[in-house]
Write a protein that holds these residues in place. Structure first.
Motif, PDB file in Angstrom:
ATOM      1  N   ALA A   1     -70.297 -24.919  12.009  1.00  0.00           N
ATOM      2  CA  ALA A   1     -70.844 -23.764  12.616  1.00  0.00           C
ATOM      3  C   ALA A   1     -69.961 -23.239  13.817  1.00  0.00           C
ATOM      4  CB  ALA A   1     -72.467 -23.597  12.877  1.00  0.00           C
ATOM      5  N   ASP A   2     -69.775 -24.361  14.554  1.00  0.00           N
ATOM      6  CA  ASP A   2     -69.151 -24.130  15.977  1.00  0.00           C
ATOM      7  C   ASP A   2     -67.808 -23.384  15.389  1.00  0.00           C
ATOM      8  OD1 ASP A   2     -71.161 -25.085  17.222  1.00  0.00           O
ATOM      9  OD2 ASP A   2     -70.343 -27.003  17.794  1.00  0.00           O
ATOM     10  N   ASN A   3     -66.923 -24.096  14.544  1.00  0.00           N
ATOM     11  CA  ASN A   3     -65.595 -23.865  14.254  1.00  0.00           C
ATOM     12  C   ASN A   3     -65.556 -22.355  13.558  1.00  0.00           C
ATOM     13  OD1 ASN A   3     -63.999 -25.821  15.035  1.00  0.00           O
ATOM     14  ND2 ASN A   3     -64.354 -26.780  13.262  1.00  0.00           N
ATOM     15  N   LEU A   4     -66.649 -21.967  12.812  1.00  0.00           N
ATOM     16  CA  LEU A   4     -66.639 -20.649  12.136  1.00  0.00           C
ATOM     17  C   LEU A   4     -66.793 -19.529  13.288  1.00  0.00           C
ATOM     18  CD1 LEU A   4     -66.885 -18.765   9.696  1.00  0.00           C
ATOM     19  CD2 LEU A   4     -69.331 -19.265   9.538  1.00  0.00           C
ATOM     20  N   ASP A   5     -67.796 -19.875  14.347  1.00  0.00           N
ATOM     21  CA  ASP A   5     -68.014 -18.919  15.323  1.00  0.00           C
ATOM     22  C   ASP A   5     -66.718 -18.802  16.295  1.00  0.00           C
ATOM     23  OD1 ASP A   5     -69.994 -17.417  17.373  1.00  0.00           O
ATOM     24  OD2 ASP A   5     -69.043 -19.133  18.646  1.00  0.00           O
ATOM     25  N   ALA A   6     -66.252 -19.766  16.476  1.00  0.00           N
ATOM     26  CA  ALA A   6     -64.864 -19.678  17.499  1.00  0.00           C
ATOM     27  C   ALA A   6     -63.766 -18.767  16.689  1.00  0.00           C
ATOM     28  CB  ALA A   6     -64.278 -21.007  17.560  1.00  0.00           C
ATOM     29  N   ARG A   7     -63.675 -18.916  15.409  1.00  0.00           N
ATOM     30  CA  ARG A   7     -62.525 -18.297  14.687  1.00  0.00           C
ATOM     31  C   ARG A   7     -63.105 -16.876  14.686  1.00  0.00           C
ATOM     32  NH1 ARG A   7     -62.798 -22.711  10.961  1.00  0.00           N
ATOM     33  NH2 ARG A   7     -64.122 -21.707   9.536  1.00  0.00           N
ATOM     34  N   ARG A   8     -64.238 -16.635  14.541  1.00  0.00           N
ATOM     35  CA  ARG A   8     -64.795 -14.927  14.537  1.00  0.00           C
ATOM     36  C   ARG A   8     -64.389 -14.389  16.135  1.00  0.00           C
ATOM     37  NH1 ARG A   8     -70.527 -16.037  11.631  1.00  0.00           N
ATOM     38  NH2 ARG A   8     -69.734 -15.594   9.532  1.00  0.00           N
ATOM     39  N   ARG A   9     -64.600 -15.263  17.165  1.00  0.00           N
ATOM     40  CA  ARG A   9     -64.593 -14.791  18.459  1.00  0.00           C
ATOM     41  C   ARG A   9     -63.090 -14.696  18.679  1.00  0.00           C
ATOM     42  NH1 ARG A   9     -69.136 -15.880  21.918  1.00  0.00           N
ATOM     43  NH2 ARG A   9     -70.873 -16.777  20.869  1.00  0.00           N
ATOM     44  N   ILE A  10     -62.391 -15.682  18.208  1.00  0.00           N
ATOM     45  CA  ILE A  10     -60.975 -15.436  18.390  1.00  0.00           C
ATOM     46  C   ILE A  10     -60.229 -14.222  17.766  1.00  0.00           C
ATOM     47  CG2 ILE A  10     -58.556 -16.445  18.092  1.00  0.00           C
ATOM     48  CD1 ILE A  10     -60.310 -19.261  18.906  1.00  0.00           C
ATOM     49  N   ALA A  11     -60.561 -14.001  16.406  1.00  0.00           N
ATOM     50  CA  ALA A  11     -60.272 -13.000  15.525  1.00  0.00           C
ATOM     51  C   ALA A  11     -60.421 -11.472  16.181  1.00  0.00           C
ATOM     52  CB  ALA A  11     -60.878 -13.092  14.130  1.00  0.00           C
ATOM     53  N   ALA A  12     -61.776 -11.631  16.718  1.00  0.00           N
ATOM     54  CA  ALA A  12     -62.425 -10.277  17.646  1.00  0.00           C
ATOM     55  C   ALA A  12     -61.430  -9.934  18.729  1.00  0.00           C
ATOM     56  CB  ALA A  12     -63.815 -10.462  17.667  1.00  0.00           C
ATOM     57  N   ALA A  13     -60.864 -10.857  19.287  1.00  0.00           N
ATOM     58  CA  ALA A  13     -60.315 -10.868  20.630  1.00  0.00           C
ATOM     59  C   ALA A  13     -58.958 -10.340  20.025  1.00  0.00           C
ATOM     60  CB  ALA A  13     -60.129 -12.377  21.515  1.00  0.00           C
ATOM     61  N   LYS A  14     -58.406 -10.890  19.087  1.00  0.00           N
ATOM     62  CA  LYS A  14     -56.970 -10.741  18.726  1.00  0.00           C
ATOM     63  C   LYS A  14     -56.889  -9.216  18.234  1.00  0.00           C
ATOM     64  CE  LYS A  14     -53.483 -12.341  15.256  1.00  0.00           C
ATOM     65  NZ  LYS A  14     -53.215 -13.378  14.287  1.00  0.00           N
ATOM     66  N   SER A  15     -57.989  -8.914  17.463  1.00  0.00           N
ATOM     67  CA  SER A  15     -58.021  -7.179  17.009  1.00  0.00           C
ATOM     68  C   SER A  15     -58.104  -6.472  18.367  1.00  0.00           C
ATOM     69  CB  SER A  15     -59.155  -7.262  16.202  1.00  0.00           C
ATOM     70  OG  SER A  15     -59.383  -5.878  15.834  1.00  0.00           O
ATOM     71  N   LYS A  16     -58.735  -6.836  19.208  1.00  0.00           N
ATOM     72  CA  LYS A  16     -58.986  -6.053  20.390  1.00  0.00           C
ATOM     73  C   LYS A  16     -57.694  -5.989  21.364  1.00  0.00           C
ATOM     74  CE  LYS A  16     -61.639  -5.603  24.803  1.00  0.00           C
ATOM     75  NZ  LYS A  16     -62.661  -6.217  25.597  1.00  0.00           N
ATOM     76  N   SER A  17     -57.161  -7.290  21.327  1.00  0.00           N
ATOM     77  CA  SER A  17     -55.543  -7.267  22.126  1.00  0.00           C
ATOM     78  C   SER A  17     -54.698  -6.277  21.511  1.00  0.00           C
ATOM     79  CB  SER A  17     -55.121  -8.721  21.991  1.00  0.00           C
ATOM     80  OG  SER A  17     -56.058  -9.425  22.901  1.00  0.00           O
ATOM     81  N   ALA A  18     -54.605  -6.380  20.111  1.00  0.00           N
ATOM     82  CA  ALA A  18     -53.527  -5.491  19.379  1.00  0.00           C
ATOM     83  C   ALA A  18     -54.006  -3.865  19.561  1.00  0.00           C
ATOM     84  CB  ALA A  18     -53.862  -5.819  17.669  1.00  0.00           C
ATOM     85  N   SER A  19     -55.196  -3.447  19.803  1.00  0.00           N
ATOM     86  CA  SER A  19     -55.324  -2.094  19.780  1.00  0.00           C
ATOM     87  C   SER A  19     -55.225  -1.649  21.491  1.00  0.00           C
ATOM     88  CB  SER A  19     -56.669  -1.722  19.484  1.00  0.00           C
ATOM     89  OG  SER A  19     -57.876  -2.524  20.392  1.00  0.00           O
ATOM     90  N   SER A  20     -54.920  -2.774  22.313  1.00  0.00           N
ATOM     91  CA  SER A  20     -54.949  -2.210  23.433  1.00  0.00           C
ATOM     92  C   SER A  20     -53.733  -2.904  24.350  1.00  0.00           C
ATOM     93  CB  SER A  20     -56.219  -2.728  24.331  1.00  0.00           C
ATOM     94  OG  SER A  20     -56.321  -4.230  24.346  1.00  0.00           O
ATOM     95  N   ALA A  21     -52.708  -3.628  23.585  1.00  0.00           N
ATOM     96  CA  ALA A  21     -51.613  -4.192  24.103  1.00  0.00           C
ATOM     97  C   ALA A  21     -50.508  -3.058  24.427  1.00  0.00           C
ATOM     98  CB  ALA A  21     -51.110  -5.138  23.167  1.00  0.00           C
ATOM     99  N   ALA A  22     -49.694  -3.395  25.299  1.00  0.00           N
ATOM    100  CA  ALA A  22     -48.743  -2.685  25.747  1.00  0.00           C
ATOM    101  C   ALA A  22     -47.488  -2.737  24.711  1.00  0.00           C
ATOM    102  CB  ALA A  22     -47.895  -2.967  27.074  1.00  0.00           C
ATOM    103  N   PRO A  23     -47.028  -1.567  24.623  1.00  0.00           N
ATOM    104  CA  PRO A  23     -45.645  -1.262  23.505  1.00  0.00           C
ATOM    105  C   PRO A  23     -44.731  -2.441  23.873  1.00  0.00           C
ATOM    106  CG  PRO A  23     -45.551   0.255  25.376  1.00  0.00           C
ATOM    107  CD  PRO A  23     -46.746  -0.156  25.593  1.00  0.00           C
ATOM    108  N   ALA A  24     -44.119  -2.800  22.800  1.00  0.00           N
ATOM    109  CA  ALA A  24     -42.995  -3.897  22.826  1.00  0.00           C
ATOM    110  C   ALA A  24     -41.836  -3.226  23.479  1.00  0.00           C
ATOM    111  CB  ALA A  24     -42.435  -4.141  21.390  1.00  0.00           C
ATOM    112  N   PRO A  25     -41.328  -4.180  24.279  1.00  0.00           N
ATOM    113  CA  PRO A  25     -40.155  -3.627  25.210  1.00  0.00           C
ATOM    114  C   PRO A  25     -39.063  -3.186  24.195  1.00  0.00           C
ATOM    115  CG  PRO A  25     -40.279  -6.103  25.081  1.00  0.00           C
ATOM    116  CD  PRO A  25     -41.287  -5.646  24.142  1.00  0.00           C
ATOM    117  N   LYS A  26     -38.007  -2.423  25.144  1.00  0.00           N
ATOM    118  CA  LYS A  26     -36.707  -2.229  24.491  1.00  0.00           C
ATOM    119  C   LYS A  26     -35.901  -3.287  24.161  1.00  0.00           C
ATOM    120  CE  LYS A  26     -33.142   1.161  25.002  1.00  0.00           C
ATOM    121  NZ  LYS A  26     -32.605   2.258  25.678  1.00  0.00           N
TER     122      LYS A  26
END
Length: 249
Positions: free
Chosen positions: A223-248
Motif C-alpha cells: 500500500a505504501d509503494n502504491l501510494d508513493a507511485r501515485r504521488r510521484i506520478a502526480a508530481a511528474k504530471s504537474k512538472s510536465a505542465s509547468s516546466a520551462a521550455p527546453a533550451p536551444k
C-alpha cells in the motif's frame, strides 16, 4: 509533574484480559496502530520531562512521513536514585496510514522502589494472558507471546523466536523489513517479548520489552509503494505542465 513508580508499573503492564487484535497491544500505552503524533502525545503524558526524537523519510516529490523515533528519560532530579527509560518506535508509510508497527522499551527501576521480578511478570500475564513460552533463572523471568489474527489467546510455543531484536530494530517499513516479514509473518504474527532481571533476593532491577506486528507488514508495504507511485506520478504530471521550455540546442 513526574510520574510515580506505581503509575509507571500500571501504565506499563496492568490491563484487562488478553487483547483480541493488533490495535489492542501496547507497551506503556504506546499501542500498535498509533500515529506518530499519538505516540508523542501519549509519551509526553507519561513522561513530560523526557526527550524524544523522530526521523522522517521523504519521497522525491517532497512528501514526508515519520519512519522511526526514540525517547530517553532520566530522572535527573534524583541522580543518586535515578529511574531510566528508553523507547524505540517504527512506523509504516503513508499509504498504510503511517502507523506504529514495532516498539521497544528498556526500563531501569529506581533503586529505592524496586518491585519483585515475580510481581512484574504477574502484571504482564494479567495484561497479555498466559504466555506462549516462558522461563526463569535465579535472577529473572523471560516470556514471549505470539498472537495470530483475531486470536484472544497466545499460541503455545516450545521455544522463543527471534522476531524482534534490539540491535536490528526496524528503521521503518522499508524493503528489507517487508522482505523479512514475508518470510516470518506466520512464525511471528503479533509478537511480544518480555524480560525482567534482578538479583538473588527477588527484586527487579530492569525490564526489557519489545513488540512487533508482522501480520500486516507485507500488505502495508504494498500500500505504501502504491501510494508513493501515485504521488510521484502526480508530481511528474504537474512538472510536465509547468516546466520551462527546453533550451536551444
Amino acid at each position: 509533574m513526574k510520574i510515580t513508580f506505581l503509575t509507571a508499573i500500571a501504565a506499563t503492564l496492568l490491563g484487562g484480559a488478553a487483547a483480541t487484535n493488533a490495535a489492542d497491544y501496547d507497551i506503556n500505552g504506546m499501542a500498535l496502530g498509533m500515529s506518530a503524533d499519538q505516540v508523542v502525545a501519549k509519551f509526553q503524558e507519561v513522561r513530560p520531562d523526557a526527550q524524544y526524537q523522530f526521523v522522517k523519510w521523504k519521497l522525491p516529490e517532497g512528501t514526508e512521513w515519520v519512519a522511526n523515533g526514540r525517547t530517553l528519560y532520566n530522572d535527573l532530579a534524583n541522580p543518586d536514585d535515578m529511574e531510566h527509560e528508553r523507547m524505540q518506535f517504527a512506523f509504516t508509510g503513508l499509504g498504510s496510514g503511517n502507523k506504529l508497527f514495532a516498539a521497544s522499551r528498556e526500563l531501569k527501576f529506581r533503586p529505592s522502589q524496586r518491585p519483585t521480578t515475580e510481581s512484574v511478570y504477574a502484571a504482564a500475564v494479567q495484561k497479555y494472558g498466559e504466555p506462549s513460552v516462558a522461563g526463569k533463572s535465579a535472577t529473572g523471568i523471560w516470556a514471549a507471546w505470539k498472537f495470530r489474527a483475531d486470536d484472544a489467546r497466545a499460541e503455545k510455543l516450545e521455544s522463543p523466536r527471534a522476531c524482534i531484536g534490539t540491535s536490528d530494530f526496524p528503521v521503518g517499513l522499508d524493503e528489507y523489513t517487508a522482505r523479512n516479514a514475508k518470510q516470518s509473518a506466520s512464525m511471528c504474527g503479533v509478537y511480544i517479548d518480555f524480560d525482567v532481571r534482578g538479583d538473588e533476593t527477588g527484586l527487579a532491577t530492569e525490564l526489557d520489552m519489545k513488540m512487533i506486528d508482522q501480520l500486516h507488514l507485507v500488505q502495508d508495504f504494498d500500500a505504501d509503494n502504491l501510494d508513493a507511485r501515485r504521488r510521484i506520478a502526480a508530481a511528474k504530471s504537474k512538472s510536465a505542465s509547468s516546466a520551462a521550455p527546453a533550451p536551444k540546442l
